[in-house]
Write an enzyme that holds these catalytic residues in place. Structure first.
Site, PDB file in Angstrom:
ATOM      1  N   ASP A 173      41.152  39.705  38.435  1.00  0.00           N
ATOM      2  CA  ASP A 173      42.247  39.656  39.388  1.00  0.00           C
ATOM      3  C   ASP A 173      42.896  38.282  39.223  1.00  0.00           C
ATOM      4  O   ASP A 173      42.379  37.420  38.501  1.00  0.00           O
ATOM      5  CB  ASP A 173      41.688  39.851  40.805  1.00  0.00           C
ATOM      6  CG  ASP A 173      42.767  39.828  41.868  1.00  0.00           C
ATOM      7  OD1 ASP A 173      43.887  40.293  41.596  1.00  0.00           O
ATOM      8  OD2 ASP A 173      42.495  39.320  42.967  1.00  0.00           O
ATOM      9  N   ASP A 233      44.939  36.300  42.155  1.00  0.00           N
ATOM     10  CA  ASP A 233      44.866  35.469  43.356  1.00  0.00           C
ATOM     11  C   ASP A 233      43.423  35.280  43.800  1.00  0.00           C
ATOM     12  O   ASP A 233      42.673  36.238  43.978  1.00  0.00           O
ATOM     13  CB  ASP A 233      45.676  36.112  44.487  1.00  0.00           C
ATOM     14  CG  ASP A 233      47.152  36.189  44.151  1.00  0.00           C
ATOM     15  OD1 ASP A 233      47.754  35.136  43.899  1.00  0.00           O
ATOM     16  OD2 ASP A 233      47.693  37.318  44.113  1.00  0.00           O
TER      17      ASP A 233
END
Length: 566
Positions: free
Chosen positions: A117, A119
């Site tokens: 991912d 963030d």
């Protein structure tokens, strides 16, 4: 009074701190408050039990006074044992905040593909970002939803809530729930004010929250569910704003429906993301919002050098990711990844088989050609995991995917697709550092000793014994409150209630094979390392392998001082 005599009057190892000249450490904070609460009681107990130093055998006498003396002698003996335990293991055996912890056995030699991912996985943010989200959402509430101007008096408090809390949408109450759906009393807030225990018990007819009232699989409030769980790090400013709005309406005696407040706050927080307010602010001032402390570039480089394939699946837009990755890794960051997918709309990405991939250029403009192959150097948008697996063949346990959101990033991958999963939990680092302090260790060891003493001595039911036991229960409650407040004054640790794991901790243990504070922790280990979950004893098993002396000589990167980030 001599320093040694003064030290003898303080409970447990706290007296040893005074004796060894470390009392100045305890002058402030929750532990100092414990001194003031327990000091007088402890001095009375020492006076009442002076001279009773003999090893305690099962009591066979008949007098009440003898029973009381016997129990307090056991108390003192147990406390001395807890003090001795604090000598071993030494500091080298404390947990390393930069270690990787396993819920399930994972051998990195078997991992060929690493996914990420963006963030709070590849990119970490400063506290300025949460303040930005809070302030922007508050302004939308006031300017567009016509909420009272007085809300501007509320500023973002990064230390009010923690991740994993539940919010009762119908009642406007935030709370901490354990792995068995029980509310932890003392962690229930309406607005910014605590709710008394008796009111909580009356509202919920006890402290248990039935399954049908809990949030759905992804922690959302829908289909009549009354609870929402806030699992995302980005949700902290949302829950704080929700608490502030509730607090303002309560203090101003404004009649309101809690459901409306919840929906309005949820909408404005979404606007901060969807309308690009957050993205534009970060892109314009990357240094203010993105942390450069983590060694993300070093991790990715090491994986590449070892022949691993890398991919990125994120919900963020490309321009936002590109700006951040150039700052973190460098302008050629795209060369590190075999596949880059943006605006994936997780968790729908893992479940919706209908949405095709679309190729995008560097300004997020979508192209129209059919995607029959996912190529390195290209940017893809939307899509779904089923098509991803078909086009790449990256299936099963040879894939390890890292993310910070337990539901959106990890749950479907481990339950439906058999990928290995790694949870990124930034709060882990600070919590371990707190647990490693000598003061915290003293309190926890004595709490365990006192709890065991209560368990064994509750067989005595005469009046004098019950009075002594009640005194111990009171002290135990004070110790438990202390172990909560050292992490967060309102809600404590994100991993534990007083004695049970939190609901958050339970989901983490189910959906993450391994977890760590940041990707940088990988640098502490060989890429052939196997992560083994600890064989902690079940409740009906004897802890035969929990020898404190063996812990002192354990050689593991999990332990403080045994691992160094390079």
């Amino acid at each position: 009074m001599s320093q040694r005599a003064l030290a003898a009057r303080w409970p447990g190892g706290l007296g040893r701190d005074l004796l060894w000249g470390r009392g100045e450490r305890l002058a402030n904070g929750p532990l100092a408050r414990w001194h003031s609460v327990c000091g007088a009681r402890w001095r009375r107990r020492i006076a009442a039990t002076a001279g009773q130093r003999q090893a305690a055998a099962p009591y066979t006498g008949s007098s009440a006074g003898g029973m009381k003396s016997y129990l307090w002698a056991l108390y003192n003996q147990t406390k001395r044992v807890s003090q001795d335990l604090l000598i071993f293991p030494e500091r080298s055996s404390f947990l390393n905040p930069d270690a990787i912890f396993a819920n399930n056995e994972v051998c990195l030699s078997d991992i060929e593909i690493y996914g990420f991912d963006y963030d709070y996985t590849l990119a970490f943010y400063s506290s300025n970002l949460h303040t930005l989200i809070f302030n922007a959402a508050r302004e939308i509430l006031i300017e567009q939803h016509k909420y009272p101007e007085g809300l501007r008096n509320y500023e973002y408090n990064p230390n009010f809530v923690i991740r994993g809390l539940h919010y009762d949408v119908q009642k406007g109450i935030v709370m901490k729930i354990d792995a068995f759906h029980y509310i932890q009393l003392g962690t229930i807030y309406r607005g910014l004010s605590p709710v008394p225990d008796e009111q909580v018990i009356e509202m919920y007819e006890g402290t248990h929250v039935p399954l049908e009232q809990m949030s759905d699989f992804y922690g959302k409030s829908s289909h009549g569910f009354t609870m929402k769980q806030f699992m995302d790090i980005f949700s902290l400013p949302e829950l704080t704003l929700l608490s502030c709005v509730n607090d303002y309406f309560i203090r101003q005696n404004i009649d309101f429906e809690p459901v409306y407040l919840y929906k309005d706050v949820k909408e404005v927080i979404r606007d901060v993301h969807v309308k690009g307010i957050l993205y534009r602010a970060v892109e314009q001032d990357v240094e203010k919002y993105i942390s450069h402390e983590e060694k993300t570039g070093a991790v990715l480089g090491r994986l590449i050098d070892s022949g691993k394939k890398l991919f990125l699946i994120t919900n963020s837009p490309f321009s936002f990711v590109d700006k951040g990755m150039q700052y973190i890794v460098g302008k050629d960051w795209r060369d590190l990844f075999d596949i880059i997918i943006v605006q994936a709309d997780k968790p729908a990405f893992f479940n919706d088989k209908r949405r095709p991939f679309r190729r995008a250029n560097q300004i997020d403009k979508l192209l129209w050609d059919k995607i029959s192959k996912l190529e390195k150097g290209q940017i893809y948008k939307q899509g779904n995991l089923y098509e991803f697996l078909k086009l790449t063949g990256w299936t099963g346990s040879k894939v390890l995917y890292f993310g910070d959101h337990i539901y959106s990033d990890l749950a479907d991958l481990t339950l439906k697709h058999g990928w290995r999963t790694g949870g990124i939990i930034p709060e882990l680092r600070s919590e371990i550092k707190t647990m490693n302090t000598e003061q915290y260790s003293q309190v926890v060891v004595w709490l365990q000793g006192l709890t065991g003493l209560l368990e064994r001595m509750q067989i005595y039911e005469d009046a004098e014994s019950r009075m002594v036991l009640q005194d111990w229960i009171t002290e135990r409650n004070e110790l438990r409150d202390l172990t909560k407040t050292v992490f967060n004054p309102q809600f404590g640790s994100i991993f534990r209630t007083h004695h049970n794991p939190t609901y958050f901790s339970r989901r983490l243990s189910r959906f993450a094979d391994i977890y760590m504070a940041s990707l940088s922790c990988i640098l502490n280990y060989s890429l052939h390392n196997t992560f083994y979950p600890r064989r902690t004893p079940l409740q009906h098993e004897a802890p035969l392998w929990s020898d404190p002396f063996s812990l002192a000589t354990s050689k593991s990167p999990d332990l403080e001082g045994e691992a160094q980030i390079k």
